[in-house]
Enzyme design. Structure first.
Site, PDB file in Angstrom:
ATOM      1  CD  GLU A 322      -3.135   0.787   2.180  1.00  0.00           C
ATOM      2  OE1 GLU A 322      -4.179   0.174   1.892  1.00  0.00           O
ATOM      3  OE2 GLU A 322      -2.901   1.232   3.325  1.00  0.00           O
ATOM      4  CG  HIS A 351       7.246 -29.832   3.544  1.00  0.00           C
ATOM      5  ND1 HIS A 351       7.770 -31.079   3.284  1.00  0.00           N
ATOM      6  CD2 HIS A 351       7.912 -29.357   4.626  1.00  0.00           C
ATOM      7  CE1 HIS A 351       8.704 -31.357   4.174  1.00  0.00           C
ATOM      8  NE2 HIS A 351       8.810 -30.329   5.002  1.00  0.00           N
ATOM      9  CE  LYS A 455     -11.417   2.947   2.443  1.00  0.00           C
ATOM     10  NZ  LYS A 455     -10.926   3.923   3.445  1.00  0.00           N
TER      11      LYS A 455
END
EC number: 5.3.1.9
Length: 529
Positions: A322, A351, A455
């Site tokens: 950000e 793994h 937003k």
């Protein structure tokens, strides 16, 4: 490079913080002295800009704001006496509130003490607190801490259901600077509704961490919440862990917040040095710049070999991505900067994706987070003379060597143990590294226009949904999707219209779809009831 030369390079580039016991090793980054020399003028500029930021300069020009998270751990740095007093007073309020809750001086109506805390927040109001909570969790915390960090109804129900039998002894801390963040507001309203359904007085359980005069502050004052603790407008969400945002939940859990601040202060002092080789944050920024050629061409893989630090990569995703992920630089040129961050923990990841890191596309550099102390309990040997911790250390060292053999660059950050002081220092180290790197690439690390765009798009979608429902309510016959989009004056958003009505239908909101789901354009929509 032969073994002797590599050993010498390790010693030449090793940083050690004597007070904190923290090492930063960038010897396995394959830069040469000429690269460092070329970058030194950029660091001269970056150090000066960081000095100005700490002195109170407008470091976030887009929002015309100072950037003051460094003042939180050393109030003497605050540029005015008023700000210094505010920092000291806020910390004292946090400590006093937590002490009163722990002692039962602030208590629920039906029990001598609170038992649980639900922390509601998103982004910087959640990622930092969750990381710290897991990193420093004790077996028997002062209060059990839970997080609502999304607007997912099932996720909210899961948390509220877990504390259902203890809701009468549960605090709810809502964290939002503006008080208008939809996800946080929704979580608070959902919690409030659950309290109401159980006949509990929500304000007697509610705490706000928010900006002065915000929507949330107004609600808290009007309803008589237990407490309101301030967020400062000069502290951004992703650098707010050592503000009230992170300190309130941590202190309620019983974490030593003064130690966190002390660790951060000690690291801040080390990263304030105007010398590349003796500044650990500058060493990280140098390595990031080299790895991605100053253009973010390689991903940052964070691999902590400690279960308690597993959430560090998620915390860094926001702090790094950000801050650095920007379309334009400070000169308003389009640059598309950023560094992608991912990771989980070692040796689990050996793994999972380490196979690709060693033999696949070399589009990354890796940071190992090493912790020297294995455990607090009694040592147990899984083989004669060998512990589980020896294996963990062996896997880290082996993976580091295996990657180096394939010319995969890596950094190693080593902590002596995981304590409040070490975690505070780790947060401060990366906050400073991000700030310095942002100066190197000339971007504003302290705004987030892309988040604001998202937003707004979400708000527009909710407005379109309300319009669609109203149209359907006033229409007696089923409407084709195309006609519905036209009536909603959104023909260019027909796919969004379709997805809105599909979601409403799936949740039994009165909307019904007729036709073949595999052919969305053929569907007809109606509203029942």
């Amino acid at each position: 490079m032969d073994a002797a030369a590599l050993w010498q390079r390790y010693q030449d580039w090793l940083y050690y913080h004597e007070q904190l016991g923290i090492y930063v090793d960038i010897s396995r980054m394959s830069f040469d002295d000429a690269f460092v020399e070329r970058l030194e003028p950029k660091f001269v500029k970056a150090f000066k800009e960081m000095d100005a930021l700490e002195a109170g300069a407008i470091a976030n020009p887009d929002e015309n704001r100072m950037v003051g998270h460094y003042w939180l751990r050393d109030s003497n740095l605050a540029p005015t006496p008023e700000l210094k007093k505010e920092i000291i007073t806020t910390l004292e309020k946090i400590e006093a509130f937590a002490a009163d809750v722990h002692a039962g001086r602030i208590k629920p109506a039906t029990a001598p003490r609170f038992t649980d805390v639900i922390s509601i927040g998103i982004g910087g109001s959640s990622l930092g607190p969750q990381f710290v909570s897991q990193a420093l969790a004790v077996l028997h915390p002062a209060l059990e801490l839970h997080f609502i960090d999304n607007t997912d109804p099932a996720g909210i129900d899961y948390i509220l259901d877990r504390v259902q039998d203890r809701l009468d002894t549960t605090l709810v801390v809502t964290i939002s600077k503006s008080g208008g963040t939809p996800e946080t507001r929704n979580g608070m309203l959902e919690a409030k509704n659950r309290f109401k359904n159980l006949g509990l007085d929500f304000p007697k359980h509610a705490v706000a961490v928010t900006g002065y005069g915000s929507k949330l502050a107004q609600i808290a004052e009007e309803e008589g919440w237990l407490a309101m603790l301030p967020m400062h407008d000069w502290v951004g969400g992703r650098t707010s862990e050592l503000s009230a945002v992170g300190l309130v939940p941590a202190s309620l859990q019983g974490i030593a917040i003064r130690e966190m601040l002390a660790g951060a202060k000690a690291m801040d002092e080390a990263t304030r040095v105007h010398d590349l080789k003796t500044n650990p944050a500058a060493l990280l920024a140098l390595s990031w710049y080299f790895a991605g050629e100053g253009a973010g061409k390689k991903d940052m893989v964070i691999l902590p070999y400690k279960d308690s630090l597993m959430l560090f990569s998620r915390y860094l995703q926001q702090l790094v991505m950000e801050s650095l992920g920007k379309e334009k630089d400070l000169d308003d040129k389009i640059v598309h900067q950023g560094i992608a961050v991912y990771g989980n923990k070692g040796s689990t990841d050996q793994h999972a994706y380490v196979q690709e890191l060693r033999e696949g596309i070399p589009n990354f550099f890796l940071t190992f987070i090493e912790v020297l102390k294995d455990r607090d309990g009694t040592r147990f040997e899984v083989e004669p003379g060998v512990t589980s911790g020896d294996y963990l250390s062996g896997f880290l060292l082996g993976t580091r060597e295996a990657l180096y053999e394939k010319r995969r660059d890596s950094i190693t950050v080593t902590l002596p143990e995981v304590t409040s002081k070490q975690v505070g220092a780790l947060i401060a180290l990366y906050e400073r590294a991000v700030g310095l790197y942002a100066s190197l690439i000339n971007v504003n690390a302290y705004h987030q226009p892309g988040v604001e765009a998202g937003k707004k798009a979400a708000t527009d979608t909710i407005a379109l949904q309300n319009k669609i429902v109203q149209i359907l309510r006033n229409t007696l016959t089923p409407l084709p999707i195309t006609s519905l989009a036209d009536k909603a004056e959104a023909p260019d958003k027909i796919e969004t219209v379709y997805k809105i009505v599909r979601h409403l239908a799936a949740n039994k909101r009165g909307v019904e779809l007729y036709g073949n789901p595999a052919e969305p354009g053929s569907l007809q929509v109606t509203l029942k009831g």
